[in-house]
Design an enzyme around this catalytic site. Sequence first.
Site, PDB file in Angstrom:
ATOM      1  N   PRO A  10       0.856  -0.992   0.201  1.00  0.00           N
ATOM      2  CA  PRO A  10      -0.031  -0.279   0.183  1.00  0.00           C
ATOM      3  C   PRO A  10       0.922   1.086   0.241  1.00  0.00           C
ATOM      4  O   PRO A  10       1.530   1.838   0.873  1.00  0.00           O
ATOM      5  CB  PRO A  10      -0.420  -0.081   1.506  1.00  0.00           C
ATOM      6  N   ASN A  11       0.203   2.370  -0.560  1.00  0.00           N
ATOM      7  CA  ASN A  11       1.058   3.684  -0.400  1.00  0.00           C
ATOM      8  C   ASN A  11       1.786   3.303  -1.549  1.00  0.00           C
ATOM      9  O   ASN A  11       2.503   5.113  -1.712  1.00  0.00           O
ATOM     10  CB  ASN A  11       1.371   4.380   0.498  1.00  0.00           C
ATOM     11  N   ARG A  18       4.830  11.294  -2.426  1.00  0.00           N
ATOM     12  CA  ARG A  18       5.103  11.005  -0.912  1.00  0.00           C
ATOM     13  C   ARG A  18       5.736  10.926  -0.080  1.00  0.00           C
ATOM     14  O   ARG A  18       6.695  10.460  -0.236  1.00  0.00           O
ATOM     15  CB  ARG A  18       4.427   9.642  -1.153  1.00  0.00           C
ATOM     16  N   TYR A  23      11.278   8.885   1.352  1.00  0.00           N
ATOM     17  CA  TYR A  23      11.368   8.245  -0.363  1.00  0.00           C
ATOM     18  C   TYR A  23      11.570   8.917  -1.432  1.00  0.00           C
ATOM     19  O   TYR A  23      11.463   8.094  -2.189  1.00  0.00           O
ATOM     20  CB  TYR A  23       9.582   8.012  -0.805  1.00  0.00           C
ATOM     21  N   ASN A  72       7.884  -5.388  -0.749  1.00  0.00           N
ATOM     22  CA  ASN A  72       7.990  -4.683   0.458  1.00  0.00           C
ATOM     23  C   ASN A  72       6.228  -3.933   0.341  1.00  0.00           C
ATOM     24  O   ASN A  72       5.787  -3.502  -0.390  1.00  0.00           O
ATOM     25  CB  ASN A  72       8.512  -2.776  -0.347  1.00  0.00           C
ATOM     26  N   ALA A  75       3.356  -0.599   4.952  1.00  0.00           N
ATOM     27  CA  ALA A  75       2.142  -0.693   5.952  1.00  0.00           C
ATOM     28  C   ALA A  75       1.700  -2.058   6.332  1.00  0.00           C
ATOM     29  O   ALA A  75       1.312  -2.241   7.592  1.00  0.00           O
ATOM     30  CB  ALA A  75       1.253   0.700   6.548  1.00  0.00           C
ATOM     31  N   GLU A  96      12.444  -8.733   2.546  1.00  0.00           N
ATOM     32  CA  GLU A  96      11.969  -8.263   3.066  1.00  0.00           C
ATOM     33  C   GLU A  96      12.727  -6.459   2.965  1.00  0.00           C
ATOM     34  O   GLU A  96      13.869  -6.799   2.492  1.00  0.00           O
ATOM     35  CB  GLU A  96      11.633  -7.955   4.288  1.00  0.00           C
ATOM     36  N   HIS A  98      12.403  -2.062   2.544  1.00  0.00           N
ATOM     37  CA  HIS A  98      12.182  -1.648   3.086  1.00  0.00           C
ATOM     38  C   HIS A  98      12.943   0.082   2.483  1.00  0.00           C
ATOM     39  O   HIS A  98      14.306  -0.470   2.783  1.00  0.00           O
ATOM     40  CB  HIS A  98      11.427  -0.649   4.834  1.00  0.00           C
ATOM     41  N   ARG A 105      11.828   5.204  12.590  1.00  0.00           N
ATOM     42  CA  ARG A 105      10.651   5.692  12.674  1.00  0.00           C
ATOM     43  C   ARG A 105      10.362   5.282  13.675  1.00  0.00           C
ATOM     44  O   ARG A 105      10.216   5.310  14.578  1.00  0.00           O
ATOM     45  CB  ARG A 105       9.534   5.410  11.215  1.00  0.00           C
TER      46      ARG A 105
END
Length: 139
Positions: A10-11, A18, A23, A72, A75, A96, A98, A105
Amino acid sequence: MKKLMIINGPNLNLLGKREPEIYGSLTFEAFFSELKEKYPSVSLEYFQSNIEGEIIDKLHEVGFSIDGIILNAGAYTHTSIGIGDAIKGISTPVVEVHISNTFGREAFRHQSYISPNAKGGVILGFGMASYGLAIQSFL
């Protein structure tokens, strides 16, 4: 030729727009074109969805027939037991990835339901270069 799939959650379709301070300003589509040029000996495919079930379906679809998955989950990393279980159930190794350092964060981003099942490892905090590092891990 290695066949790898990048799956973004998502996103991540908003990359380039964004939170560019986290990012960057490059869209994923533009970045994916660069990856394909940089790794011509790798068959790269890309899938993105904001829907948890679609990500699970894609993992099931390709998780027995390709050499590696770069995931990735956005969330969903921190919330989806279902995606974690899907990774556990397939034979294709998953790395995985990111873009940001999730441990730098919010506290809720420190938990991953993906990591315990990521047979290929975890790469985070290297910006978009995290994807290239994941590709290199399969070569």
